[in-house]
Structures are given as C-alpha cells and as structure tokens.
Design an enzyme around this catalytic site. Structure first.
Site, PDB file in Angstrom:
ATOM      1  CG  HIS A 263     -56.358 -22.929 -27.525  1.00  0.00           C
ATOM      2  ND1 HIS A 263     -55.750 -22.221 -26.357  1.00  0.00           N
ATOM      3  CD2 HIS A 263     -57.844 -22.935 -26.922  1.00  0.00           C
ATOM      4  CE1 HIS A 263     -56.658 -21.982 -25.124  1.00  0.00           C
ATOM      5  NE2 HIS A 263     -57.900 -22.711 -25.461  1.00  0.00           N
ATOM      6  CD  GLU A 264     -60.866 -23.149 -29.344  1.00  0.00           C
ATOM      7  OE1 GLU A 264     -61.314 -24.179 -28.494  1.00  0.00           O
ATOM      8  OE2 GLU A 264     -60.738 -22.050 -28.824  1.00  0.00           O
ATOM      9  CG  HIS A 267     -59.539 -26.795 -25.306  1.00  0.00           C
ATOM     10  ND1 HIS A 267     -58.767 -26.955 -24.129  1.00  0.00           N
ATOM     11  CD2 HIS A 267     -59.993 -25.720 -25.617  1.00  0.00           C
ATOM     12  CE1 HIS A 267     -58.577 -25.509 -23.777  1.00  0.00           C
ATOM     13  NE2 HIS A 267     -59.212 -24.786 -24.690  1.00  0.00           N
ATOM     14  CG  ASP A 329     -53.264 -19.786 -24.629  1.00  0.00           C
ATOM     15  OD1 ASP A 329     -54.405 -19.859 -25.519  1.00  0.00           O
ATOM     16  OD2 ASP A 329     -53.488 -18.921 -23.791  1.00  0.00           O
TER      17      ASP A 329
HETATM   18 ZN   LIG Z   1     -59.659 -22.760 -24.564  1.00  0.00          ZN
END
Ligand SMILES: [Zn+2]
Length: 427
Positions: A263-264, A267, A329
């Site tokens: 998830h990170e 980004h 996600d």
């Molecule tokens: Zn996030």
C-alpha cells in the site's frame, strides 16, 4: 511561493513580522498548501471586526490548551471532541492519556524504551526481507503494466530503485536534555516540549536533508509514504501482531504487513505520487495518456465505494474522497499476494490449522482491519477521512480479488464477488 507572492494573496496581514516573530529566515520559500484558504483568510480580515477576531483567537488558545489545564477544561474538551463528535462515552484511564502525551511530545525518548522492549534486531532483519521482496514484485509489475508508456516505466523504475525504506526506529534518538521537565508543572512541561519541537523544525531550514528524521514516532501503529523524500516508513509500533509477528508463518506476515508495505509503496505510483520524481522534487513524470488510463482504473473504485452499502443508517463512502487509499489497499494486497507466492519458491505452502497458505494470507489481511467505530465516529470519518472505514478496507478490497475468491471457493453471485466486468484492478 516567495514572501511577495504570499503578501499578494493576503496583503492585509503583516506576514513579514509574523515570520520574523517565528524566527523564519528571510528569503525562505514558503509552502502554501491551500492558496484558497489564504484568500478566504484575507476576506475575513476585512469582514470580521477586531473584537470578534480577538475573541476567536482567545478561544483558540484555551481550546488548544484544554487538555493540559485543570479538570473542568479537560472535561469540557472531552465532551465536545470525543463525546459529541465521536460518540465516546468514557474517558481513557489516566496512564493511557499520559503515555499518549509523552509519545506526542517526547516521542524519541519513549521510542527508545519501547524499541528495546518490543523490537529485536531479528524483527528488523525480517522486515527488510519483506520490503525487498515487495520491491522486486512491484518492479516486475511496473515492467509489465500495460497502462504506462515505456518512457514512463523508465521513470517509475528509477523511482522504485531510489525508494528509501525506514524500519522500526531512527538510527539516532533525539536528545531532549534542553527541555525542562518537572513533576509538578504539567502545563509548563508541555509548553517546553512544544517550543523545543518548533525550534528543532525551524533549525532545518536551509540545511541538507537529514534521513534520520522520521514523520512518526517509534511506538506509532501506522506507516507512511513521504513523496518529498521518496521514502516509506514503518514504525516499530505497527511491527507487532496482528500486523507483524516474528513467530508467525510467512502467509500471515505477507497478508498483513506485506499488504501495508505494498500500500505505502503504491502511493509512490498513484495520482499523487505521479507528481513527485525519484529525488522528491515536484515533477510530473506521467504523460496525459498515462493519467487518463489511471483515471479509468480509479473510476472503477470510485463507483464501487459510492455504491457499497455501509449500513446502520450511515451514508455510503464518498468514492472520490477515498480513491487513492482504496486503490492503495487493492494494489497493496495484490502485490503482497504475488510477493508471498514468490517467497514460496515454487514449493507448496503448508496447511496449518486446516487453512491453506492462501487462506491464511487473506485471513491475516482481514484481521488487520478488525476495528470498531461508534456510529458518530464512523459518520465523521466517512465525511472527512480519505481512508475507507476499516471494515470496508477488507470487504471492499477483496470483492475485487480473484485470488481471494479462488482461495475460499467463492462463486459468481456470492456477496464477496463483484461481477468480473466490474472488478477493479491496478497491478
Ligand atoms: Zn495510504
């Protein structure tokens, strides 16, 4: 912006002395995140009379200090912030309030003790392995992503290679020797810590980047991607069960913290990450065509969350507000699943407690979102939080994931299966 441009936005306010009072060196570039807010501020300066401004500022000072003042202030603040806005009925035990305050104000001091007790070097080694395995998986996905142009892919790979992971805690802990703390002056202690924090931040202006600096304290149960430094950070607080467990099998760790890592990382490559280059500079590295194809994928998740029933008399999510996080996600769990398969090296995963490796992976993913909100808190979050409510981060995400459907033999028409033509996909 430079000072002159800021002054143009709001000429009535004396920015020069305001910044000088805060000891901001002249000629410092100023980041104005919301120019519209400054324009509104200028309008209010003219509109509201001085007495009104004074009352408002006075009220703000008391409000901000309320949790450090005597019980009547503390209770009043709790009633509004917690009970009215979030539905909380009862104040937390005193030790929890104090631990949180220490974490907020002297985070490294608490962090040093926390890490000694709860984060052994072996955990850091294992986390490194997980991060690198996720990085390899994302590299493969970027290379074969059909929605990115070749030149864009090159930039994406450059960015991924430059990713800087931070795991557990900073190399050096901050020293708070200059912060006077006494056992009978709570309000002054808080003020002293806040002043020290501001001086620490302001002293960075004009200095080179310090990689030792973290945006979260070690005990924090959270993680972040910082596009300005192209770094991902996982404080020791989140590297505990159910997110991460040295004694758990790989399926559990990939399904939980692995999905958070994915998830990170994601980004760095979404609508926001596309505006920052590998070195953290504000440079768009997507073509218009890339952005258009991303928007099509994003629209799928917007439609899903707009229509997903929250229930309990609450409104549905605002798909547009949660796009980035919901896509994060979905991308995260997909990457983590591939990374898990990779870690198996072609060998079948063992069956444990009657569950296959694939099933344990998804159970671990669902478990990290097992969190309850009171209806007031849920309503507030739906309207303001770019993250979907935790329960829907499991449900909304997995409805799109064929590997999940297969692991639990779900069929078309089952509640957890979105029709194939409506299934969203990023990687
Ligand atoms: Zn996030």
């Amino acid at each position: 912006m430079d000072l002159a441009s800021l002054e143009k936005l709001s000429p009535t306010f004396d920015w020069k002395s305001f910044l000088a009072n805060h000891r901001v060196p002249a000629a410092t570039t100023i980041i104005v995140s919301e120019p519209k807010a400054i324009e509104q501020f200028e309008q209010q300066l003219a509109k509201a009379d001085l007495a009104q401004w004074k009352a408002w500022l006075r009220w703000n000072i008391v409000r901000n200090a309320a949790t450090e003042l005597s019980k009547p202030f503390f209770d009043e603040d709790f009633t509004f912030q917690q009970t009215v806005l979030n539905g909380v009925k009862e104040q937390r035990p005193r030790w929890q309030t104090c631990a949180t305050a220490t974490d907020n104000l002297l985070g490294d001091a608490l962090g040093e003790v926390f890490v000694k007790k709860h984060f052994p070097p072996e955990a850091k080694r294992r986390m490194n392995e997980l991060v690198e395995n996720l990085r390899i998986t994302l590299r493969e996905e970027l290379a074969k992503a059909d929605w990115l142009e070749d030149s864009t892919k090159q930039n994406a790979l450059k960015k991924l290679n430059a990713f800087y992971p931070k795991i557990g805690y900073p190399e050096r802990f901050r020293d708070y020797a200059e912060v006077p703390i006494s056992s009978n002056t709570y309000f002054q202690n808080v003020r002293a810590a806040a002043i020290s924090e501001r001086q620490y931040e302001l002293a960075k202006i004009g200095k080179p980047l310090d990689r030792n600096d973290w945006g979260m304290t070690p005990p924090t149960v959270n993680a972040y991607y910082n596009p300005l430094q192209n770094e991902i950070a996982f404080p020791a607080g989140i590297l505990q069960p159910p997110f991460f467990d040295l004694n758990a099998d790989d399926a559990a760790n990939y399904g939980a913290i692995g999905a958070v890592i994915g998830h990170e990382m994601g980004h760095g490559f979404d609508d926001q990450g596309s505006k920052y280059a590998a070195d953290g500079s504000l440079t768009n590295w997507w073509t218009d065509a890339d952005r258009k194809r991303f928007d099509t994928r994003a629209q799928c998740i917007i439609d899903e969350f707009n229509t997903l029933e929250v229930g309990g008399g609450l409104p549905n999510h605002n798909g547009k507000l949660v796009t980035g996080e919901a896509l994060g996600d979905l991308g995260g769990v997909t990457l983590a699943f591939k990374a898990y398969q990779r870690s198996l090296n072609g060998k079948p995963a063992p069956v444990i407690d009657g569950f296959t490796g694939e099933q344990r992976f998804f159970l671990a993913f669902a478990r990290i979102w097992a969190r309850h909100f009171r209806p007031e808190a849920a309503r507030l979050r739906i309207q303001t939080d770019p993250h979907p409510l935790d329960r829907f981060r499991a449900i909304g995400t997995l409805q799109n994931v064929p590997e999940f459907h297969k692991a639990f033999q779900c069929k078309l028409g089952d509640p957890m299966v979105r029709p194939p033509e409506k299934q969203c996909k990023l990687w």
